[in-house]
Motif scaffolding. Structure first.
Motif, PDB file in Angstrom:
ATOM      1  N   VAL A  41      51.713  29.523  45.953  1.00 37.28           N
ATOM      2  CA  VAL A  41      50.621  28.735  45.383  1.00 37.28           C
ATOM      3  C   VAL A  41      49.417  28.732  46.319  1.00 37.28           C
ATOM      4  O   VAL A  41      48.271  28.890  45.884  1.00 37.28           O
ATOM      5  N   LEU A  42      49.667  28.559  47.618  1.00 33.74           N
ATOM      6  CA  LEU A  42      48.571  28.582  48.591  1.00 33.74           C
ATOM      7  C   LEU A  42      47.840  29.921  48.553  1.00 33.74           C
ATOM      8  O   LEU A  42      46.607  29.966  48.590  1.00 33.74           O
ATOM      9  N   GLY A  43      48.587  31.022  48.474  1.00 28.98           N
ATOM     10  CA  GLY A  43      47.944  32.327  48.406  1.00 28.98           C
ATOM     11  C   GLY A  43      47.067  32.469  47.183  1.00 28.98           C
ATOM     12  O   GLY A  43      45.926  32.950  47.276  1.00 28.98           O
ATOM     13  N   ALA A  44      47.571  32.033  46.025  1.00 27.67           N
ATOM     14  CA  ALA A  44      46.782  32.132  44.798  1.00 27.67           C
ATOM     15  C   ALA A  44      45.549  31.233  44.853  1.00 27.67           C
ATOM     16  O   ALA A  44      44.440  31.637  44.470  1.00 27.67           O
ATOM     17  N   VAL A  45      45.723  30.010  45.358  1.00 30.40           N
ATOM     18  CA  VAL A  45      44.606  29.069  45.428  1.00 30.40           C
ATOM     19  C   VAL A  45      43.554  29.545  46.431  1.00 30.40           C
ATOM     20  O   VAL A  45      42.345  29.490  46.173  1.00 30.40           O
ATOM     21  N   ALA A  46      44.003  30.019  47.609  1.00 38.24           N
ATOM     22  CA  ALA A  46      43.062  30.491  48.622  1.00 38.24           C
ATOM     23  C   ALA A  46      42.281  31.701  48.119  1.00 38.24           C
ATOM     24  O   ALA A  46      41.061  31.792  48.324  1.00 38.24           O
ATOM     25  N   ALA A  47      42.962  32.636  47.459  1.00 34.78           N
ATOM     26  CA  ALA A  47      42.266  33.808  46.933  1.00 34.78           C
ATOM     27  C   ALA A  47      41.244  33.408  45.878  1.00 34.78           C
ATOM     28  O   ALA A  47      40.149  33.972  45.807  1.00 34.78           O
ATOM     29  N   THR A  48      41.589  32.410  45.061  1.00 42.56           N
ATOM     30  CA  THR A  48      40.646  31.935  44.051  1.00 42.56           C
ATOM     31  C   THR A  48      39.455  31.247  44.702  1.00 42.56           C
ATOM     32  O   THR A  48      38.301  31.460  44.314  1.00 42.56           O
ATOM     33  N   GLY A  49      39.734  30.406  45.695  1.00 45.30           N
ATOM     34  CA  GLY A  49      38.652  29.705  46.377  1.00 45.30           C
ATOM     35  C   GLY A  49      37.690  30.633  47.085  1.00 45.30           C
ATOM     36  O   GLY A  49      36.488  30.368  47.170  1.00 45.30           O
ATOM     37  N   LEU A  50      38.213  31.766  47.584  1.00 38.73           N
ATOM     38  CA  LEU A  50      37.364  32.749  48.261  1.00 38.73           C
ATOM     39  C   LEU A  50      36.700  33.716  47.290  1.00 38.73           C
ATOM     40  O   LEU A  50      35.942  34.588  47.717  1.00 38.73           O
ATOM     41  N   LEU A  54      38.238  35.979  45.547  1.00 45.03           N
ATOM     42  CA  LEU A  54      38.929  37.272  45.539  1.00 45.03           C
ATOM     43  C   LEU A  54      39.834  37.451  44.337  1.00 45.03           C
ATOM     44  O   LEU A  54      40.267  38.572  44.044  1.00 45.03           O
ATOM     45  N   ALA A  55      40.166  36.359  43.664  1.00 46.60           N
ATOM     46  CA  ALA A  55      41.084  36.430  42.519  1.00 46.60           C
ATOM     47  C   ALA A  55      40.756  35.275  41.594  1.00 46.60           C
ATOM     48  O   ALA A  55      39.984  34.378  41.924  1.00 46.60           O
ATOM     49  N   PRO A  72      45.037  38.869  36.833  1.00 49.01           N
ATOM     50  CA  PRO A  72      46.441  38.722  37.250  1.00 49.01           C
ATOM     51  C   PRO A  72      46.847  39.614  38.413  1.00 49.01           C
ATOM     52  O   PRO A  72      47.668  39.221  39.236  1.00 49.01           O
ATOM     53  N   THR A  73      46.305  40.829  38.496  1.00 46.49           N
ATOM     54  CA  THR A  73      46.721  41.739  39.564  1.00 46.49           C
ATOM     55  C   THR A  73      46.407  41.159  40.935  1.00 46.49           C
ATOM     56  O   THR A  73      47.257  41.151  41.836  1.00 46.49           O
ATOM     57  N   ALA A  74      45.196  40.664  41.102  1.00 45.24           N
ATOM     58  CA  ALA A  74      44.812  40.081  42.384  1.00 45.24           C
ATOM     59  C   ALA A  74      45.637  38.836  42.692  1.00 45.24           C
ATOM     60  O   ALA A  74      45.984  38.571  43.847  1.00 45.24           O
ATOM     61  N   VAL A  75      45.965  38.070  41.654  1.00 46.99           N
ATOM     62  CA  VAL A  75      46.758  36.863  41.861  1.00 46.99           C
ATOM     63  C   VAL A  75      48.166  37.217  42.327  1.00 46.99           C
ATOM     64  O   VAL A  75      48.736  36.552  43.201  1.00 46.99           O
ATOM     65  N   VAL A  76      48.762  38.259  41.745  1.00 45.69           N
ATOM     66  CA  VAL A  76      50.105  38.679  42.160  1.00 45.69           C
ATOM     67  C   VAL A  76      50.111  39.044  43.642  1.00 45.69           C
ATOM     68  O   VAL A  76      50.988  38.632  44.399  1.00 45.69           O
ATOM     69  N   VAL A  77      49.112  39.820  44.063  1.00 47.61           N
ATOM     70  CA  VAL A  77      49.030  40.227  45.466  1.00 47.61           C
ATOM     71  C   VAL A  77      48.883  39.004  46.370  1.00 47.61           C
ATOM     72  O   VAL A  77      49.576  38.863  47.386  1.00 47.61           O
ATOM     73  N   ALA A 102      59.808  37.851  46.412  1.00 54.15           N
ATOM     74  CA  ALA A 102      59.093  38.685  45.443  1.00 54.15           C
ATOM     75  C   ALA A 102      59.246  38.133  44.030  1.00 54.15           C
ATOM     76  O   ALA A 102      58.267  38.070  43.265  1.00 54.15           O
ATOM     77  N   LEU A 103      60.448  37.719  43.650  1.00 47.96           N
ATOM     78  CA  LEU A 103      60.663  37.156  42.318  1.00 47.96           C
ATOM     79  C   LEU A 103      59.892  35.857  42.139  1.00 47.96           C
ATOM     80  O   LEU A 103      59.271  35.619  41.093  1.00 47.96           O
ATOM     81  N   THR A 104      59.907  35.005  43.156  1.00 45.33           N
ATOM     82  CA  THR A 104      59.181  33.737  43.077  1.00 45.33           C
ATOM     83  C   THR A 104      57.686  33.973  42.984  1.00 45.33           C
ATOM     84  O   THR A 104      56.986  33.334  42.183  1.00 45.33           O
ATOM     85  N   ALA A 105      57.175  34.892  43.802  1.00 48.08           N
ATOM     86  CA  ALA A 105      55.741  35.171  43.786  1.00 48.08           C
ATOM     87  C   ALA A 105      55.300  35.715  42.431  1.00 48.08           C
ATOM     88  O   ALA A 105      54.228  35.357  41.922  1.00 48.08           O
ATOM     89  N   GLY A 106      56.110  36.569  41.833  1.00 50.13           N
ATOM     90  CA  GLY A 106      55.768  37.073  40.517  1.00 50.13           C
ATOM     91  C   GLY A 106      55.695  35.967  39.484  1.00 50.13           C
ATOM     92  O   GLY A 106      54.775  35.924  38.654  1.00 50.13           O
ATOM     93  N   ALA A 107      56.671  35.044  39.527  1.00 44.39           N
ATOM     94  CA  ALA A 107      56.664  33.931  38.577  1.00 44.39           C
ATOM     95  C   ALA A 107      55.473  33.012  38.813  1.00 44.39           C
ATOM     96  O   ALA A 107      54.799  32.585  37.863  1.00 44.39           O
ATOM     97  N   VAL A 108      55.203  32.689  40.076  1.00 46.25           N
ATOM     98  CA  VAL A 108      54.093  31.789  40.393  1.00 46.25           C
ATOM     99  C   VAL A 108      52.765  32.399  39.983  1.00 46.25           C
ATOM    100  O   VAL A 108      51.877  31.719  39.457  1.00 46.25           O
TER     101      VAL A 108
END
Length: 351
Positions: free
Chosen positions: A110-119, A121-122, A127-132, A255-261
């Motif tokens: 969640v932190l990775g997705a939120v940080a990428a959105t805040g910057l 970058l995603a 979805p592709t950028a969010v998965v990464v 990896a499975l959790t990150a894909g779901a999140v």
């Protein structure tokens, strides 16, 4: 003579019983999937039936085939990912409370997705950028737990304590990101709570190959995971390199959790409670229980999504609010917390 007839009597009965359970669970998945497909707003159940039979107007066809169907499929696969990830984590760490939510994996994703959105970058629409971003965050959270608990992570109680600590730190960092970029609050709240709203075919096309690959990898680790559940000493005596086996299992779980999140956000308690149900239904043979956990996770998330849509319609009617939507993550968290309290109290009473 068929293959099953060559199996000894007790094993044959157990195999048939497992087949009956799997078949019944598959029917349950189909039932909740139909409920989820018919539960949404905008098209009546009769309109959904007409679209599925090749009729209906263009609006109904768009809602059913371009909105409801990919949402349904994403909910099924995300639930399966979380069910398998939770069972892998609990087996690898020998800890019944080692769900993705309390080991730093989900908070890190969640932190990775939120940080990428805040910057910038995603975003929810990329979805592709969010998965990464979610994968990087999930691996960072798991790596931090790995460093604190030690490479072998042999003490389940110590691992649980460090997992809660890491999860709290990552949740705090997520709050800091939201304070720094408050304008992104509306777009990231879905990751914080967990929602299937707005899932389209692009999300499905990214999620299912990811889930299939890492799900298959987790199933191939069923043997090592079974040994790890018995303890490091027994696993080492059987010839398993416990550090490598546990590391490979954690990679699959993250990896499975990150894909779901990255697809539906943080769905509370799914990865924590579904493994317990899978073990109770299918037993300790992870070759069978891992697919069972996938089906149970899919059933739970898809059923919760259908229930959330129905409750949204009821609340919207009662409160006269047209756009009221209950996130599926709020429902899974509420129900999961209640079930966890029941289980904890029952264990206390047994003592």
């Amino acid at each position: 003579m068929t293959l099953i007839e060559t199996v000894p009597g007790p094993a044959r009965r157990a195999l048939r019983a497992t087949g009956v359970r799997m078949g019944g669970l598959a029917l349950l998945v189909a039932a909740v999937a139909c409920a989820d497909l018919f539960a949404g707003r905008g098209v009546t159940p009769e309109g959904v039936r007409e679209v599925l039979l090749g009729g209906g107007d263009l609006t109904a066809e768009h809602i059913v085939l371009q909105l409801r169907l990919p949402r349904l499929l994403v909910a099924l696969v995300a639930g399966a990912c979380l069910g398998v990830a939770g069972l892998v984590l609990q087996s690898a760490l020998r800890n019944p409370l080692a769900g993705p939510e309390v080991t730093g994996v989900t908070p890190g994703a969640v932190l990775g997705a939120v940080a990428a959105t805040g910057l910038g970058l995603a975003g929810w629409e990329s979805p592709t950028a969010v998965v990464v971003a979610a994968c990087l965050g999930g691996f960072a959270g798991a790596g931090l737990l790995w460093l604190l608990a030690g490479r072998e992570a042999g003490d389940p109680e110590q691992t649980a304590v460090y997992g809660v600590l890491v999860s709290a730190v990552l949740a705090g960092l997520t709050a800091v990101v939201l304070l720094v970029a408050p304008g992104e609050l509306g777009s990231v709240v879905q990751w914080l709570i967990g929602s299937t709203e707005g899932r389209v075919w692009q999300h499905w096309n990214l999620l299912w190959p990811w889930a299939a690959f890492w799900g298959a990898a987790a199933w191939l680790l069923a043997g090592p995971l079974t040994l790890l559940r018995c303890g490091d000493e027994q696993a080492s005596a059987a010839g398993l390199a416990t550090g490598r086996g546990r590391g490979a299992a954690l990679v699959c779980a993250v990896a499975l959790t990150a894909g779901a999140v990255s697809a539906v956000g943080a769905l509370g308690f799914v990865g924590l409670l579904v493994p317990h149900l899978a073990l109770a239904v299918f037993g300790a043979d992870l070759r069978i229980t891992l697919p069972g956990a996938a089906l149970l996770g899919a059933t739970v998330v898809c059923g919760a999504d259908a229930a959330a849509q129905l409750l949204s319609r009821l609340l919207a009617t009662a409160l006269e609010a047209d756009r009221l939507t209950l996130p599926v993550g709020a429902l899974t968290t509420f129900v999961g917390a209640g079930l966890l309290m029941v289980v904890a109290r029952r264990r206390v009473d047994e003592r």
